[in-house]
Design a protein around this motif. Structure first.
Motif, PDB file in Angstrom:
ATOM      1  N   ILE A   1      47.325 -50.158 -83.753  1.00  0.00           N
ATOM      2  CA  ILE A   1      47.257 -50.155 -82.493  1.00  0.00           C
ATOM      3  C   ILE A   1      46.625 -48.874 -81.717  1.00  0.00           C
ATOM      4  O   ILE A   1      45.803 -49.180 -80.790  1.00  0.00           O
ATOM      5  CB  ILE A   1      48.352 -50.923 -81.823  1.00  0.00           C
ATOM      6  N   ILE A   2      47.464 -47.901 -82.266  1.00  0.00           N
ATOM      7  CA  ILE A   2      47.004 -46.769 -81.355  1.00  0.00           C
ATOM      8  C   ILE A   2      45.487 -46.407 -81.889  1.00  0.00           C
ATOM      9  O   ILE A   2      44.964 -45.966 -80.815  1.00  0.00           O
ATOM     10  CB  ILE A   2      47.984 -45.481 -82.024  1.00  0.00           C
ATOM     11  N   SER A   3      45.105 -46.337 -82.706  1.00  0.00           N
ATOM     12  CA  SER A   3      43.644 -46.259 -83.232  1.00  0.00           C
ATOM     13  C   SER A   3      42.754 -47.110 -82.400  1.00  0.00           C
ATOM     14  O   SER A   3      41.711 -46.478 -81.754  1.00  0.00           O
ATOM     15  CB  SER A   3      43.342 -46.515 -84.735  1.00  0.00           C
ATOM     16  N   GLU A   4      42.919 -48.427 -82.146  1.00  0.00           N
ATOM     17  CA  GLU A   4      41.909 -49.135 -81.375  1.00  0.00           C
ATOM     18  C   GLU A   4      42.207 -48.672 -80.085  1.00  0.00           C
ATOM     19  O   GLU A   4      40.958 -48.573 -79.326  1.00  0.00           O
ATOM     20  CB  GLU A   4      42.251 -50.651 -81.813  1.00  0.00           C
ATOM     21  N   LEU A   5      43.301 -48.703 -79.386  1.00  0.00           N
ATOM     22  CA  LEU A   5      43.304 -48.126 -78.022  1.00  0.00           C
ATOM     23  C   LEU A   5      42.825 -46.736 -77.859  1.00  0.00           C
ATOM     24  O   LEU A   5      41.892 -46.585 -76.698  1.00  0.00           O
ATOM     25  CB  LEU A   5      44.901 -47.718 -77.633  1.00  0.00           C
ATOM     26  N   SER A   6      42.896 -46.085 -78.770  1.00  0.00           N
ATOM     27  CA  SER A   6      42.353 -44.438 -78.599  1.00  0.00           C
ATOM     28  C   SER A   6      40.540 -44.747 -78.826  1.00  0.00           C
ATOM     29  O   SER A   6      39.898 -43.974 -77.937  1.00  0.00           O
ATOM     30  CB  SER A   6      42.539 -43.669 -79.871  1.00  0.00           C
ATOM     31  N   GLN A   7      40.282 -45.636 -79.567  1.00  0.00           N
ATOM     32  CA  GLN A   7      38.886 -45.726 -79.606  1.00  0.00           C
ATOM     33  C   GLN A   7      38.248 -46.455 -78.208  1.00  0.00           C
ATOM     34  O   GLN A   7      37.147 -45.985 -77.695  1.00  0.00           O
ATOM     35  CB  GLN A   7      38.243 -46.726 -80.623  1.00  0.00           C
ATOM     36  N   HIS A   8      38.806 -47.316 -77.611  1.00  0.00           N
ATOM     37  CA  HIS A   8      38.419 -48.019 -76.533  1.00  0.00           C
ATOM     38  C   HIS A   8      38.612 -46.964 -75.348  1.00  0.00           C
ATOM     39  O   HIS A   8      37.721 -46.816 -74.510  1.00  0.00           O
ATOM     40  CB  HIS A   8      39.519 -48.942 -76.282  1.00  0.00           C
ATOM     41  N   LEU A   9      39.758 -46.064 -75.226  1.00  0.00           N
ATOM     42  CA  LEU A   9      39.910 -45.267 -74.125  1.00  0.00           C
ATOM     43  C   LEU A   9      39.516 -43.731 -74.082  1.00  0.00           C
ATOM     44  O   LEU A   9      39.013 -43.237 -73.139  1.00  0.00           O
ATOM     45  CB  LEU A   9      41.542 -44.930 -73.818  1.00  0.00           C
ATOM     46  N   PHE A  10      39.074 -43.230 -75.588  1.00  0.00           N
ATOM     47  CA  PHE A  10      38.909 -41.943 -75.372  1.00  0.00           C
ATOM     48  C   PHE A  10      37.350 -41.355 -75.929  1.00  0.00           C
ATOM     49  O   PHE A  10      37.024 -40.442 -76.038  1.00  0.00           O
ATOM     50  CB  PHE A  10      40.016 -41.060 -75.993  1.00  0.00           C
ATOM     51  N   LEU A  11      36.923 -42.444 -76.898  1.00  0.00           N
ATOM     52  CA  LEU A  11      35.798 -42.266 -77.474  1.00  0.00           C
ATOM     53  C   LEU A  11      34.594 -42.986 -76.930  1.00  0.00           C
ATOM     54  O   LEU A  11      34.634 -44.430 -77.086  1.00  0.00           O
ATOM     55  CB  LEU A  11      36.114 -42.515 -79.359  1.00  0.00           C
ATOM     56  N   THR A  12      33.872 -42.120 -76.366  1.00  0.00           N
ATOM     57  CA  THR A  12      32.659 -43.139 -75.599  1.00  0.00           C
ATOM     58  C   THR A  12      31.857 -43.948 -76.465  1.00  0.00           C
ATOM     59  O   THR A  12      31.254 -44.855 -75.990  1.00  0.00           O
ATOM     60  CB  THR A  12      32.072 -42.170 -74.594  1.00  0.00           C
ATOM     61  N   GLY A  13      31.480 -43.384 -77.796  1.00  0.00           N
ATOM     62  CA  GLY A  13      30.562 -44.004 -78.450  1.00  0.00           C
ATOM     63  C   GLY A  13      31.293 -45.205 -79.139  1.00  0.00           C
ATOM     64  O   GLY A  13      30.608 -45.785 -80.057  1.00  0.00           O
ATOM     65  N   ARG A  14      32.654 -45.346 -79.022  1.00  0.00           N
ATOM     66  CA  ARG A  14      33.348 -46.596 -79.759  1.00  0.00           C
ATOM     67  C   ARG A  14      33.925 -47.445 -79.030  1.00  0.00           C
ATOM     68  O   ARG A  14      34.144 -47.098 -77.525  1.00  0.00           O
ATOM     69  CB  ARG A  14      34.595 -45.929 -80.682  1.00  0.00           C
ATOM     70  N   SER A  15      34.454 -48.604 -79.384  1.00  0.00           N
ATOM     71  CA  SER A  15      35.088 -49.759 -78.557  1.00  0.00           C
ATOM     72  C   SER A  15      36.136 -50.111 -79.278  1.00  0.00           C
ATOM     73  O   SER A  15      36.181 -50.422 -80.470  1.00  0.00           O
ATOM     74  CB  SER A  15      33.992 -50.771 -77.898  1.00  0.00           C
TER      75      SER A  15
END
Length: 115
Positions: A73-87
């Motif tokens: 869960i944390i990894s997908e939230l981090s991708q969505h919120l903090f990694l602009t090239g990821r979702s």
């Protein structure tokens, strides 16, 4: 587990953790060609392999299983919120948890002595 085997399992766990973290937190991932369901297979493997390997090394693998489940869960939230090239993708969480569940099953089956 003897010293040589433990070193092998530890090395394999470290390599799988580095691949796990790299694949999940690399800023931009570009995939050429059709992705179809292969993305979900990769997610299953990214969580199943390190969960199993680390789980083999510790006295209480249940904590490892729980940690990787929470990390899905944390990894997908981090991708969505903090990694602009990821979702973040909720279906990736489902695939991640499926990988954790497969590893947990393998750890349970592997911990029972054979008759």
């Amino acid at each position: 587990m003897d010293g040589g085997a433990r070193r092998w399992w530890t090395a394999a766990a470290v390599v799988s953790l580095l691949a796990h973290l790299g694949a999940l937190y690399w800023p931009v991932v570009t995939v050429a060609g059709p992705v179809s369901g292969t993305d979900k297979v990769v997610h299953v493997l990214l969580f199943a392999v390190p969960t199993y390997l680390v789980g083999r090394l510790v006295a209480r693998p249940g904590w490892v299983v729980l940690g990787f489940a929470v990390h899905s869960i944390i990894s997908e939230l981090s991708q969505h919120l903090f990694l602009t090239g990821r979702s973040g993708d909720p279906w990736d969480v489902v695939a991640d948890v499926a990988g954790v569940a497969l590893a947990a099953l393998a750890l349970v089956v592997g911990s029972h002595p054979r008759r």
